[in-house]
Motif scaffolding. Structure first.
Motif, PDB file in Angstrom:
ATOM      1  N   ARG A  82       0.835  -1.209   0.000  1.00 12.62           N
ATOM      2  CA  ARG A  82       0.000   0.000   0.000  1.00 12.62           C
ATOM      3  C   ARG A  82       0.871   1.261   0.000  1.00 12.62           C
ATOM      4  O   ARG A  82       0.548   2.254  -0.671  1.00 12.62           O
ATOM      5  CB  ARG A  82      -0.915   0.003   1.227  1.00 12.62           C
ATOM      6  CG  ARG A  82      -2.030  -1.016   1.196  1.00 12.62           C
ATOM      7  CD  ARG A  82      -3.079  -0.735   2.264  1.00 12.62           C
ATOM      8  NE  ARG A  82      -2.516  -0.823   3.614  1.00 12.62           N
ATOM      9  CZ  ARG A  82      -2.563  -1.916   4.375  1.00 12.62           C
ATOM     10  NH1 ARG A  82      -3.127  -3.025   3.897  1.00 12.62           N
ATOM     11  NH2 ARG A  82      -2.062  -1.904   5.586  1.00 12.62           N
ATOM     12  N   MET A 119       2.458   1.849  -3.422  1.00 13.93           N
ATOM     13  CA  MET A 119       1.419   2.236  -4.372  1.00 13.93           C
ATOM     14  C   MET A 119       1.014   3.697  -4.144  1.00 13.93           C
ATOM     15  O   MET A 119       0.819   4.468  -5.094  1.00 13.93           O
ATOM     16  CB  MET A 119       0.202   1.318  -4.224  1.00 13.93           C
ATOM     17  CG  MET A 119      -0.740   1.340  -5.426  1.00 13.93           C
ATOM     18  SD  MET A 119      -2.117   0.187  -5.243  1.00 13.93           S
ATOM     19  CE  MET A 119      -1.248  -1.368  -5.071  1.00 13.93           C
ATOM     20  N   ALA A 120       0.921   4.059  -2.855  1.00 19.17           N
ATOM     21  CA  ALA A 120       0.538   5.435  -2.540  1.00 19.17           C
ATOM     22  C   ALA A 120       1.621   6.429  -2.949  1.00 19.17           C
ATOM     23  O   ALA A 120       1.321   7.536  -3.420  1.00 19.17           O
ATOM     24  CB  ALA A 120       0.271   5.559  -1.040  1.00 19.17           C
ATOM     25  N   LYS A 121       2.877   6.060  -2.801  1.00 16.52           N
ATOM     26  CA  LYS A 121       3.970   6.996  -3.095  1.00 16.52           C
ATOM     27  C   LYS A 121       4.303   7.069  -4.580  1.00 16.52           C
ATOM     28  O   LYS A 121       4.592   8.158  -5.108  1.00 16.52           O
ATOM     29  CB  LYS A 121       5.218   6.598  -2.310  1.00 16.52           C
ATOM     30  CG  LYS A 121       6.365   7.574  -2.506  1.00 16.52           C
ATOM     31  CD  LYS A 121       7.450   7.430  -1.470  1.00 16.52           C
ATOM     32  CE  LYS A 121       8.525   8.502  -1.653  1.00 16.52           C
ATOM     33  NZ  LYS A 121       9.547   8.463  -0.599  1.00 16.52           N
ATOM     34  N   TYR A 122       4.272   5.924  -5.257  1.00 16.92           N
ATOM     35  CA  TYR A 122       4.732   5.907  -6.642  1.00 16.92           C
ATOM     36  C   TYR A 122       3.632   5.639  -7.663  1.00 16.92           C
ATOM     37  O   TYR A 122       3.878   5.746  -8.877  1.00 16.92           O
ATOM     38  CB  TYR A 122       5.830   4.855  -6.807  1.00 16.92           C
ATOM     39  CG  TYR A 122       7.039   5.143  -5.959  1.00 16.92           C
ATOM     40  CD1 TYR A 122       7.944   6.147  -6.308  1.00 16.92           C
ATOM     41  CD2 TYR A 122       7.272   4.421  -4.789  1.00 16.92           C
ATOM     42  CE1 TYR A 122       9.061   6.407  -5.520  1.00 16.92           C
ATOM     43  CE2 TYR A 122       8.382   4.680  -3.988  1.00 16.92           C
ATOM     44  CZ  TYR A 122       9.276   5.674  -4.358  1.00 16.92           C
ATOM     45  OH  TYR A 122      10.376   5.936  -3.579  1.00 16.92           O
ATOM     46  N   GLY A 123       2.434   5.255  -7.197  1.00 23.50           N
ATOM     47  CA  GLY A 123       1.326   4.986  -8.096  1.00 23.50           C
ATOM     48  C   GLY A 123       1.254   3.517  -8.481  1.00 23.50           C
ATOM     49  O   GLY A 123       2.280   2.823  -8.517  1.00 23.50           O
ATOM     50  N   PRO A 124       0.051   2.997  -8.773  1.00 25.69           N
ATOM     51  CA  PRO A 124      -0.141   1.580  -9.112  1.00 25.69           C
ATOM     52  C   PRO A 124       0.713   1.114 -10.281  1.00 25.69           C
ATOM     53  O   PRO A 124       1.213  -0.013 -10.284  1.00 25.69           O
ATOM     54  CB  PRO A 124      -1.634   1.504  -9.443  1.00 25.69           C
ATOM     55  CG  PRO A 124      -2.251   2.650  -8.709  1.00 25.69           C
ATOM     56  CD  PRO A 124      -1.229   3.737  -8.741  1.00 25.69           C
ATOM     57  N   ALA A 125       0.911   1.957 -11.275  1.00 26.77           N
ATOM     58  CA  ALA A 125       1.658   1.549 -12.468  1.00 26.77           C
ATOM     59  C   ALA A 125       3.130   1.291 -12.161  1.00 26.77           C
ATOM     60  O   ALA A 125       3.798   0.551 -12.885  1.00 26.77           O
ATOM     61  CB  ALA A 125       1.533   2.617 -13.552  1.00 26.77           C
ATOM     62  N   GLU A 126       3.655   1.896 -11.106  1.00 27.34           N
ATOM     63  CA  GLU A 126       5.067   1.763 -10.760  1.00 27.34           C
ATOM     64  C   GLU A 126       5.298   0.795  -9.601  1.00 27.34           C
ATOM     65  O   GLU A 126       6.438   0.656  -9.137  1.00 27.34           O
ATOM     66  CB  GLU A 126       5.645   3.139 -10.384  1.00 27.34           C
ATOM     67  CG  GLU A 126       5.810   4.077 -11.557  1.00 27.34           C
ATOM     68  CD  GLU A 126       6.838   3.546 -12.545  1.00 27.34           C
ATOM     69  OE1 GLU A 126       7.936   3.140 -12.105  1.00 27.34           O
ATOM     70  OE2 GLU A 126       6.541   3.515 -13.756  1.00 27.34           O
ATOM     71  N   LEU A 127       4.243   0.131  -9.146  1.00 25.94           N
ATOM     72  CA  LEU A 127       4.368  -0.723  -7.960  1.00 25.94           C
ATOM     73  C   LEU A 127       5.458  -1.773  -8.128  1.00 25.94           C
ATOM     74  O   LEU A 127       6.298  -1.963  -7.227  1.00 25.94           O
ATOM     75  CB  LEU A 127       3.030  -1.407  -7.656  1.00 25.94           C
ATOM     76  CG  LEU A 127       3.050  -2.389  -6.474  1.00 25.94           C
ATOM     77  CD1 LEU A 127       3.399  -1.671  -5.169  1.00 25.94           C
ATOM     78  CD2 LEU A 127       1.704  -3.107  -6.345  1.00 25.94           C
ATOM     79  N   HIS A 152       9.001  -0.920  -7.380  1.00 25.42           N
ATOM     80  CA  HIS A 152       9.360  -0.470  -6.032  1.00 25.42           C
ATOM     81  C   HIS A 152       9.051  -1.495  -4.945  1.00 25.42           C
ATOM     82  O   HIS A 152       9.461  -1.307  -3.791  1.00 25.42           O
ATOM     83  CB  HIS A 152       8.634   0.849  -5.713  1.00 25.42           C
ATOM     84  CG  HIS A 152       9.081   1.982  -6.563  1.00 25.42           C
ATOM     85  ND1 HIS A 152      10.178   2.756  -6.266  1.00 25.42           N
ATOM     86  CD2 HIS A 152       8.593   2.456  -7.739  1.00 25.42           C
ATOM     87  CE1 HIS A 152      10.346   3.664  -7.205  1.00 25.42           C
ATOM     88  NE2 HIS A 152       9.394   3.509  -8.113  1.00 25.42           N
TER      89      HIS A 152
END
Length: 463
Positions: free
Chosen positions: A309, A312-320, A323
Motif C-alpha cells: 500500500r 502504491m501510494a507513493k509511486y502509483g499503481p503503475a510503478e508498484l 518499487h
C-alpha cells in the motif's frame, strides 16, 4: 583480505571475531564478517558447494540412525503416549487427569529432518570430529543428546564470536536447521571439511528471495528478530537489508517512506538491524519482503500489505512492481501451531495449559503468550526436569521472559489439561512432562505401556 584466505589459526580467530558482538549483537557486523571484507555472492557459494564432493544436503533415511533417535527420544513418537493420543482423537484419560493435545503441535518437518541428518552424519563418520555451527534446533535435550554423540556445538561468545580455528581438513561440519551464513559456508568450503547442510528447505526458500532482492537492487525488509540465528543467516545473503521485529517497527519504516523524518533517530532505532552503510533516504525506494520462518504468518502477510500500500501510494499503481517485490516464503508450521492453540484454549472444559519447548524458542514463546492473553493458567517448561513431583512444584517461564517458581500448581480433584509444544520439541519431551503430571496426581502411577502406532506422515524431500 578475502574470506577464503583465513585458514591459519590467527586468521581463523580474526574471522571468528568478525562474527562477534562488537555492537552488542549487531547483525551487520556478524553477517557480513567485517566492513573491509569482500562481499560474498551467496548464490554462487551455495551452488559451488555441490562441486566439492564434500557436501550433503539431504537425509539418507538410514535405519540405524532412525533407531537411535527413537531410543534417545529425539524424533516423532512411534509407540509412546503422544503417538497413542494421535490415534485416540488427541486425548488421554489417566485417573483424574484428562489431557487434550493440540491438533498441531511439536516437531515441524524441517526440524525433525535436521536432527535426523545430524544422527546420520555421526553414523556415517564414526571416526571423524563433528561440529555444529550453532544449536541444531532450540531444544536443550536434543542438543545434549548430540553432545553425548561427541558432536561439538559452537556457541557465540559475547566478545570473541565463534572460534573455528580448531576445525581442519577432514572434519565434518553440520549447518543447523536455522542455516549458516554465506561467510561460514565459504570458510568451510575452503577449509576442506565435509559439510552436512540440515538447513530447513523453507529457510533456504527465504534465502532465494533475498538473493533475488539483491540481484535486482531491492532492499530486503526482513520480518524477524535481528539476533536470531536464522535471521543472521538470511541477512548474510542480502546486499542491503533492514530487519523489523513486529508491526510497530514495520509502521516506522512505512512512515519514513511516506513522510521522511529524523534520519539519525531512525538509524539509531535500527542500528543493530540494518546492513552496513544503510541509508533510509536511498535504500527504502525499492524494497522486497522476506521473513524469519518462526514469525507469525499473519504478521508477515500484514507487513507485506503495508509495504504494498505504501509503495502504491507513493509511486502509483503503475510503478508498484518497480518499487516492491513479494515472493511467497511463508512456512505454515508456526501458524498452524498457533491456530491450534487458539482453538484448544477456547475449549470450556480446559482448566490449564501446558506449553513444552525450549526457553530460547521464538515460536514456543508465542504459544505461551496466546494462553496468557486468554487469561488461562498456563505453564511453559522446557523439560520435565523443571517439575518437582515430590513437592508439586515447577519452574516455568512466562511469555514475557520471567522465570517463576510455582508451588501446588496442580490442584486436587479432577483436572483437564491442554498440552502443546513448540516446533523444536520432540514428542518425548511432552511425554516426560505428562509422566510427572500423572505421578503428582497419583503416586502409584507406573507409566504408559508402549504400543506400536502409525508413523507420522511427513512431506517428501521436495516439499
Amino acid at each position: 583480505m578475502p574470506v577464503q584466505q583465513a585458514r591459519c589459526p590467527v586468521q581463523a580467530r580474526a574471522f571468528a571475531r568478525s562474527f562477534s558482538n562488537k555492537s552488542r549483537r549487531s547483525v551487520h557486523v556478524r553477517a557480513s564478517v567485517a566492513a573491509e571484507t569482500e562481499k560474498v555472492d551467496g548464490r554462487a557459494v551455495r551452488r559451488s558447494l555441490n562441486a566439492t564432493g564434500r557436501y550433503v544436503r539431504q537425509p539418507t533415511k538410514d535405519e540405524k540412525s532412525q533407531a537411535l533417535m527413537e531410543e534417545h527420544g529425539v524424533g516423532y513418537s512411534l509407540s509412546g503416549l503422544v503417538a497413542q493420543m494421535r490415534e485416540n482423537d488427541m486425548q488421554w484419560q489417566q485417573g483424574e487427569v484428562t489431557v487434550k493435545l493440540a491438533k498441531a503441535y511439536g516437531y515441524c518437518w524441517g526440524v525433525e529432518r535436521a536432527v535426523r541428518m545430524a544422527y546420520e552424519a555421526r553414523n556415517a563418520n564414526p571416526d571423524k570430529k563433528l561440529y555444529i555451527t550453532n544449536e541444531i534446533i532450540h531444544n536443550p535435550e536434543v542438543n545434549q543428546r548430540l553432545r553425548e554423540l561427541d558432536i561439538e556445538i559452537f556457541e557465540d561468545d559475547a566478545e570473541e564470536g565463534k572460534d573455528y580455528a580448531r576445525i581442519s581438513e577432514g572434519d565434518v561440519v553440520i549447518f543447523p536447521a536455522f542455516g549458516a551464513t554465506v561467510q561460514e559456508m565459504q570458510l568451510f568450503k575452503d577449509r576442506g571439511v565435509k559439510m552436512v547442510d540440515t538447513t530447513c528447505p523453507w529457510v533456504a526458500k527465504v534465502w532465494n528471495s533475498v538473493d533475488q532482492h539483491s540481484r535486482k537492487s531491492y532492499t530486503s525488509v526482513i520480518h524477524g528478530k535481528y539476533s536470531h540465528e536464522e535471521t543472521i543467516a538470511t541477512a548474510s545473503f542480502a546486499d542491503t537489508y533492514i530487519i523489523v521485529r513486529d508491526l510497530a517497527e514495520a509502521q516506522m519504516v512505512v512512515d519514513y517512506i511516506l513522510q521522511g523524518g529524523d534520519r539519525e533517530a531512525f538509524l539509531k532505532h535500527f542500528e543493530k538491524a540494518v546492513s552496513s552503510g544503510f541509508d533510509p533516504d536511498r535504500d527504502l525506494e525499492r524494497v522486497g519482503l522476506a521473513n524469519q520462518t518462526t514469525m507469525l504468518k499473519g504478521d508477515t502477510q500484514e507487513i507485506g500489505k503495508m509495504l504494498e500500500r505504501t509503495m502504491m501510494a507513493k509511486y502509483g499503481p503503475a510503478e508498484l512492481n518497480n518499487h516492491f517485490m513479494l515472493m511467497d516464503t511463508i512456512c505454515d508450521a508456526t501458524q498452524e501451531r498457533q491456530d491450534a492453540m487458539y482453538e484448544i484454549i477456547d475449549d470450556p472444559s480446559i482448566n490449564m495449559m501446558l506449553v513444552v519447548g525450549g526457553f530460547n524458542s521464538s515460536n514456543t514463546s508465542h504459544l505461551q503468550e496466546i494462553a496468557e492473553h486468554k487469561g488461562l493458567p498456563s505453564f511453559w517448561v522446557d523439560s520435565a526436569a523443571r517439575i518437582d513431583v515430590e513437592n508439586n512444584k515447577l519452574l516455568h517461564k512466562t511469555g514475557w521472559g520471567e522465570l517463576k517458581e510455582t508451588t501446588n500448581w496442580l490442584p486436587e480433584g479432577p483436572l483437564t489439561i491442554a498440552v502443546t509444544s513448540g516446533a523444536s520439541t520432540p514428542d518425548k519431551a511432552v511425554e516426560e512432562v505428562l509422566d510427572r503430571v500423572f505421578r503428582i496426581k497419583d503416586p502409584s502411577f507406573a507409566g504408559i505401556a508402549a504400543k506400536e502406532c502409525k508413523p507420522m506422515v511427513v512431506p517428501d524431500e521436495d516439499h
